[in-house]
Design a protein around this motif. Structure first.
Motif, PDB file in Angstrom:
ATOM      1  N   LYS A 115      -7.217  -6.551  -3.733  1.00  0.00           N
ATOM      2  CA  LYS A 115      -7.029  -5.461  -4.691  1.00  0.00           C
ATOM      3  C   LYS A 115      -7.562  -4.124  -4.192  1.00  0.00           C
ATOM      4  O   LYS A 115      -6.897  -3.100  -4.309  1.00  0.00           O
ATOM      5  N   HIS A 116      -8.757  -4.120  -3.622  1.00  0.00           N
ATOM      6  CA  HIS A 116      -9.366  -2.851  -3.244  1.00  0.00           C
ATOM      7  C   HIS A 116      -8.765  -2.269  -1.966  1.00  0.00           C
ATOM      8  O   HIS A 116      -8.848  -1.054  -1.749  1.00  0.00           O
ATOM      9  N   TYR A 139       2.296   1.514  -3.489  1.00  0.00           N
ATOM     10  CA  TYR A 139       1.254   1.939  -4.427  1.00  0.00           C
ATOM     11  C   TYR A 139       1.024   3.447  -4.304  1.00  0.00           C
ATOM     12  O   TYR A 139       0.968   4.153  -5.311  1.00  0.00           O
ATOM     13  N   ASP A 140       0.888   3.918  -3.076  1.00  0.00           N
ATOM     14  CA  ASP A 140       0.675   5.354  -2.853  1.00  0.00           C
ATOM     15  C   ASP A 140       1.884   6.174  -3.279  1.00  0.00           C
ATOM     16  O   ASP A 140       1.744   7.336  -3.661  1.00  0.00           O
ATOM     17  N   CYS A 171       0.837  -1.204   0.000  1.00  0.00           N
ATOM     18  CA  CYS A 171       0.000   0.000   0.000  1.00  0.00           C
ATOM     19  C   CYS A 171       0.873   1.257   0.000  1.00  0.00           C
ATOM     20  O   CYS A 171       0.601   2.222  -0.726  1.00  0.00           O
ATOM     21  N   GLN A 194      -5.408  -0.801  -3.558  1.00  0.00           N
ATOM     22  CA  GLN A 194      -5.618   0.387  -4.393  1.00  0.00           C
ATOM     23  C   GLN A 194      -6.530   1.424  -3.735  1.00  0.00           C
ATOM     24  O   GLN A 194      -6.944   2.370  -4.380  1.00  0.00           O
ATOM     25  N   HIS A 195      -6.812   1.240  -2.495  1.00  0.00           N
ATOM     26  CA  HIS A 195      -7.695   2.085  -1.658  1.00  0.00           C
ATOM     27  C   HIS A 195      -8.948   2.541  -2.388  1.00  0.00           C
ATOM     28  O   HIS A 195      -9.404   3.678  -2.271  1.00  0.00           O
ATOM     29  N   SER A 196      -9.551   1.624  -3.131  1.00  0.00           N
ATOM     30  CA  SER A 196     -10.781   1.902  -3.868  1.00  0.00           C
ATOM     31  C   SER A 196     -11.918   2.290  -2.930  1.00  0.00           C
ATOM     32  O   SER A 196     -12.796   3.072  -3.293  1.00  0.00           O
ATOM     33  N   TRP A 197     -11.910   1.742  -1.729  1.00  0.00           N
ATOM     34  CA  TRP A 197     -12.965   2.013  -0.761  1.00  0.00           C
ATOM     35  C   TRP A 197     -13.017   3.475  -0.349  1.00  0.00           C
ATOM     36  O   TRP A 197     -14.041   3.966   0.103  1.00  0.00           O
ATOM     37  N   ARG A 210     -13.244   5.924  -2.195  1.00  0.00           N
ATOM     38  CA  ARG A 210     -14.218   6.616  -3.053  1.00  0.00           C
ATOM     39  C   ARG A 210     -15.630   6.479  -2.497  1.00  0.00           C
ATOM     40  O   ARG A 210     -16.517   7.238  -2.833  1.00  0.00           O
TER      41      ARG A 210
END
Length: 177
Positions: A158-159, A143-144, A140, A162-165, A167
């Motif tokens: 994955k989420h 990625y950031d 993480c 990619q810190h999709s949550w 959103r």
């Protein structure tokens, strides 16, 4: 532990005996995880200046997180980046912003995570092994930090990676106490 006793009588670690106690402690910790990571054969280790062939013994309760962390700290103190434990080797590549080395280190960390958590029936049934928490946390950060993550794994949701949550859930709700 001999290292602790040495540091009591030599708090600056100015004597070679203190260094030797540090190296021996690191070698013993490394040997513990080497022999418990394999169920058969022998493991070649260096302990107290001697090459030794130790019998692989498989999982032991003493090969736990606390002893792993101690072995890791000792490897860092001894400056043994080549034998750093997988999540720490991964962190090392992240800190150096080593794009070429990060994904292979991540893959190795995940492979060893899987090997550990599938070694026995009890571990396979333990939900703690369902994600590789340490490697995920470091991935993480990478990625950031815009390091390419070229590895996909069921151990890296994955989420979360990619810190999709973010959103969906407002950042104001994601705080510590």
């Amino acid at each position: 532990m001999a290292l602790h006793a040495r540091c009591v009588i030599d708090p600056r670690a100015a004597k070679v005996e203190t260094w030797e106690a540090t190296v021996n402690a690191m070698q013993l910790g490394s040997a513990l995880f080497a022999v418990t990571s394999a169920s058969e054969g022998t493991i070649q280790c260096r302990i107290d200046r001697k090459a030794r062939a130790l019998q692989a013994i498989g999982p032991l309760s003493s090969a736990d997180a606390g002893n792993w962390l101690t072995a890791f700290w000792l490897a860092v103190i001894c400056r043994l980046q080549g034998v750093l434990y997988p999540p720490i080797n991964l962190f090392y590549h992240f800190v150096l912003k080593d794009e070429a080395g990060f994904s292979p280190a991540l893959e190795e960390a995940l492979k060893l995570h899987q090997m550990y958590w599938t070694m026995t029936e009890e571990r396979r049934a333990d939900v703690d092994g369902s994600i590789a928490l340490g490697p995920l946390a470091i991935a993480c950060l990478a990625y950031d930090g815009k390091l390419p993550i070229e590895v996909e794994s069921e151990y890296l949701p994955k989420h979360l990676l990619q810190h999709s949550w973010l959103r969906v859930v407002p950042q104001s709700l994601v705080t510590r106490c």
